[in-house]
Design a protein around this motif. Structure first.
Motif, PDB file in Angstrom:
ATOM      1  N   ILE A   1      -7.786 -12.400  33.619  1.00  0.00           N
ATOM      2  CA  ILE A   1      -8.291 -13.708  34.061  1.00  0.00           C
ATOM      3  C   ILE A   1      -8.005 -13.956  35.545  1.00  0.00           C
ATOM      4  N   GLY A   2      -7.683 -12.868  36.264  1.00  0.00           N
ATOM      5  CA  GLY A   2      -7.568 -12.961  37.717  1.00  0.00           C
ATOM      6  C   GLY A   2      -6.226 -13.380  38.254  1.00  0.00           C
ATOM      7  N   VAL A   3      -5.163 -13.245  37.465  1.00  0.00           N
ATOM      8  CA  VAL A   3      -3.831 -13.678  37.901  1.00  0.00           C
ATOM      9  C   VAL A   3      -2.969 -12.470  38.240  1.00  0.00           C
ATOM     10  N   LEU A   4      -2.365 -12.499  39.420  1.00  0.00           N
ATOM     11  CA  LEU A   4      -1.417 -11.481  39.846  1.00  0.00           C
ATOM     12  C   LEU A   4      -0.049 -12.141  39.959  1.00  0.00           C
ATOM     13  N   LEU A   5       0.872 -11.746  39.081  1.00  0.00           N
ATOM     14  CA  LEU A   5       2.208 -12.339  39.099  1.00  0.00           C
ATOM     15  C   LEU A   5       2.999 -11.827  40.303  1.00  0.00           C
ATOM     16  N   PRO A   6       3.840 -12.665  40.891  1.00  0.00           N
ATOM     17  CA  PRO A   6       4.626 -12.234  42.050  1.00  0.00           C
ATOM     18  C   PRO A   6       5.741 -11.270  41.637  1.00  0.00           C
ATOM     19  N   ASP A   7       6.157 -10.426  42.588  1.00  0.00           N
ATOM     20  CA  ASP A   7       7.233  -9.474  42.321  1.00  0.00           C
ATOM     21  C   ASP A   7       8.582 -10.167  42.175  1.00  0.00           C
ATOM     22  N   ARG A   8       8.771 -11.242  42.914  1.00  0.00           N
ATOM     23  CA  ARG A   8      10.031 -11.977  42.861  1.00  0.00           C
ATOM     24  C   ARG A   8       9.749 -13.472  43.007  1.00  0.00           C
ATOM     25  N   PRO A   9      10.635 -14.313  42.505  1.00  0.00           N
ATOM     26  CA  PRO A   9      10.432 -15.767  42.592  1.00  0.00           C
ATOM     27  C   PRO A   9      10.374 -16.239  44.041  1.00  0.00           C
ATOM     28  N   GLY A  10       9.510 -17.198  44.311  1.00  0.00           N
ATOM     29  CA  GLY A  10       9.420 -17.782  45.641  1.00  0.00           C
ATOM     30  C   GLY A  10      10.143 -19.117  45.706  1.00  0.00           C
ATOM     31  N   ARG A  11      10.050 -19.761  46.840  1.00  0.00           N
ATOM     32  CA  ARG A  11      10.713 -21.062  46.993  1.00  0.00           C
ATOM     33  C   ARG A  11      10.050 -22.124  46.119  1.00  0.00           C
ATOM     34  N   GLN A  12       8.729 -22.026  45.992  1.00  0.00           N
ATOM     35  CA  GLN A  12       7.990 -22.974  45.174  1.00  0.00           C
ATOM     36  C   GLN A  12       7.652 -22.328  43.826  1.00  0.00           C
ATOM     37  N   PRO A  13       7.595 -23.120  42.758  1.00  0.00           N
ATOM     38  CA  PRO A  13       7.254 -22.556  41.441  1.00  0.00           C
ATOM     39  C   PRO A  13       5.880 -21.887  41.466  1.00  0.00           C
ATOM     40  N   PHE A  14       5.786 -20.737  40.817  1.00  0.00           N
ATOM     41  CA  PHE A  14       4.498 -20.042  40.739  1.00  0.00           C
ATOM     42  C   PHE A  14       3.566 -20.739  39.761  1.00  0.00           C
TER      43      PHE A  14
ATOM     44  N   ILE B   1       6.496 -19.346  29.129  1.00  0.00           N
ATOM     45  CA  ILE B   1       7.645 -19.847  28.388  1.00  0.00           C
ATOM     46  C   ILE B   1       7.994 -21.222  28.946  1.00  0.00           C
ATOM     47  N   ASP B   2       8.179 -22.181  28.067  1.00  0.00           N
ATOM     48  CA  ASP B   2       8.572 -23.535  28.456  1.00  0.00           C
ATOM     49  C   ASP B   2      10.081 -23.562  28.660  1.00  0.00           C
ATOM     50  N   GLU B   3      10.510 -23.802  29.902  1.00  0.00           N
ATOM     51  CA  GLU B   3      11.933 -23.826  30.224  1.00  0.00           C
ATOM     52  C   GLU B   3      12.293 -25.124  30.925  1.00  0.00           C
ATOM     53  N   ASN B   4      13.051 -25.964  30.241  1.00  0.00           N
ATOM     54  CA  ASN B   4      13.552 -27.206  30.831  1.00  0.00           C
ATOM     55  C   ASN B   4      12.436 -28.055  31.446  1.00  0.00           C
ATOM     56  N   GLY B   5      11.327 -28.136  30.733  1.00  0.00           N
ATOM     57  CA  GLY B   5      10.229 -28.956  31.219  1.00  0.00           C
ATOM     58  C   GLY B   5       9.319 -28.261  32.205  1.00  0.00           C
ATOM     59  N   GLY B   6       9.624 -27.024  32.567  1.00  0.00           N
ATOM     60  CA  GLY B   6       8.782 -26.247  33.472  1.00  0.00           C
ATOM     61  C   GLY B   6       8.250 -25.016  32.759  1.00  0.00           C
ATOM     62  N   TYR B   7       7.451 -24.240  33.469  1.00  0.00           N
ATOM     63  CA  TYR B   7       6.871 -23.031  32.901  1.00  0.00           C
ATOM     64  C   TYR B   7       7.373 -21.800  33.651  1.00  0.00           C
ATOM     65  N   ARG B   8       7.558 -20.709  32.904  1.00  0.00           N
ATOM     66  CA  ARG B   8       7.851 -19.411  33.505  1.00  0.00           C
ATOM     67  C   ARG B   8       6.832 -18.412  32.982  1.00  0.00           C
ATOM     68  N   ALA B   9       6.166 -17.710  33.906  1.00  0.00           N
ATOM     69  CA  ALA B   9       5.158 -16.725  33.512  1.00  0.00           C
ATOM     70  C   ALA B   9       5.815 -15.419  33.112  1.00  0.00           C
ATOM     71  N   VAL B  10       5.342 -14.851  32.002  1.00  0.00           N
ATOM     72  CA  VAL B  10       5.860 -13.595  31.476  1.00  0.00           C
ATOM     73  C   VAL B  10       4.780 -12.517  31.666  1.00  0.00           C
ATOM     74  N   PRO B  11       5.160 -11.312  32.124  1.00  0.00           N
ATOM     75  CA  PRO B  11       4.158 -10.258  32.308  1.00  0.00           C
ATOM     76  C   PRO B  11       3.324 -10.021  31.055  1.00  0.00           C
ATOM     77  N   SER B  12       2.027  -9.890  31.257  1.00  0.00           N
ATOM     78  CA  SER B  12       1.095  -9.630  30.165  1.00  0.00           C
ATOM     79  C   SER B  12      -0.169  -9.017  30.751  1.00  0.00           C
ATOM     80  N   ASP B  13      -0.775  -8.113  30.011  1.00  0.00           N
ATOM     81  CA  ASP B  13      -2.030  -7.506  30.463  1.00  0.00           C
ATOM     82  C   ASP B  13      -3.146  -8.544  30.573  1.00  0.00           C
ATOM     83  N   LEU B  14      -3.008  -9.637  29.865  1.00  0.00           N
ATOM     84  CA  LEU B  14      -4.056 -10.659  29.863  1.00  0.00           C
ATOM     85  C   LEU B  14      -4.157 -11.392  31.200  1.00  0.00           C
TER      86      LEU B  14
END
Length: 229
Positions: free
Chosen positions: A151-164, A134-147
């Motif tokens: 392709i080898g991506v594991l989303l974090p459980d919680r936001p970190g200090r740096q953008p994922f 999702i495009d948010e204020n010029g940045g990206y936010r990853a949304v859970p998806s089986d896809l």
């Protein structure tokens, strides 16, 4: 108030030979003084002087392994800044030379630790169109998806200090591809499972036959102009 020393950075990147060295290092790999001298078209002695300036400006680090000293970019933030500058730089003979070195039209290449080029831009568009990003204020936010897992991506459980994940303006396409840990996972997974291969002497990557099938089936992205192996 501390003033950023843009003059030091400006001096470091003002020489065409040093620019060629930085472009050579943009794929995230480390190279010896001799290898960078060859890429820049200068003698090893001259390359040593150039590398000293780049190190003093905080753009390059040196690491010793055995008898060899390898040089690499100081970090992903340096690669990001260089990629952004490349996207607005005039398209002169150096620009065209780097496109050729990156593999023809540079359809598939790495930008430090993530994918870049037309294929990467197409992936970013697919992530957005399929609701994975999702495009948010010029940045990206990853949304859970089986896809993501496919392709080898594991989303974090919680936001970190740096953008994922963050957009990174592609220097040949002038459109964003994805960078950050998410982009790094995509490139690493592609190399690990054999969807992508590195050239020995080029910054460009090769999309293998299994990779072409995978990216088509999973993301509906067809790297038709990328070389296959």
């Amino acid at each position: 108030m501390t003033t950023p020393r843009f003059d030091i950075l400006g001096q470091a990147i003002s020489d065409a030979s040093r620019t060629r060295m930085l472009c050579e290092l943009l794929d995230g790999r480390a190279f010896t003084n001799k290898e960078l001298a060859s890429a820049a078209g200068v003698t090893p002695q001259t390359a040593t002087a150039h590398l000293r300036i780049l190190k003093e400006a905080g753009l390059v680090l040196a690491e010793k392994s055995g008898r060899c000293v390898y040089h690499r970019l100081a970090g992903p933030e340096v690669a990001q800044a260089l990629e952004q500058l490349a996207a607005i730089a005039p398209a002169d003979s150096l620009y065209r030379a780097q496109q050729r070195k990156a593999g023809g039209l540079a359809t598939v290449r790495s930008c430090y630790d993530h994918l870049a080029g037309p294929l990467a831009v197409a992936m970013a568009k697919a992530f957005l169109s399929q609701g994975m990003l999702i495009d948010e204020n010029g940045g990206y936010r990853a949304v859970p998806s089986d896809l993501w897992h496919r392709i080898g991506v594991l989303l974090p459980d919680r936001p970190g200090r740096q953008p994922f994940v963050r957009p990174c303006l592609d220097w040949t396409e002038r459109q964003p591809h994805v960078a950050g840990p998410l982009g790094r996972q995509i490139l690493t997974h592609g190399l690990d499972v054999g969807w992508l291969k590195r050239h020995k002497h080029k910054r460009g990557l090769v999309v293998t036959a299994p990779g072409r099938v995978a990216y088509d089936q999973i993301l509906d992205v067809r790297p038709e102009v990328a070389a296959s192996a």
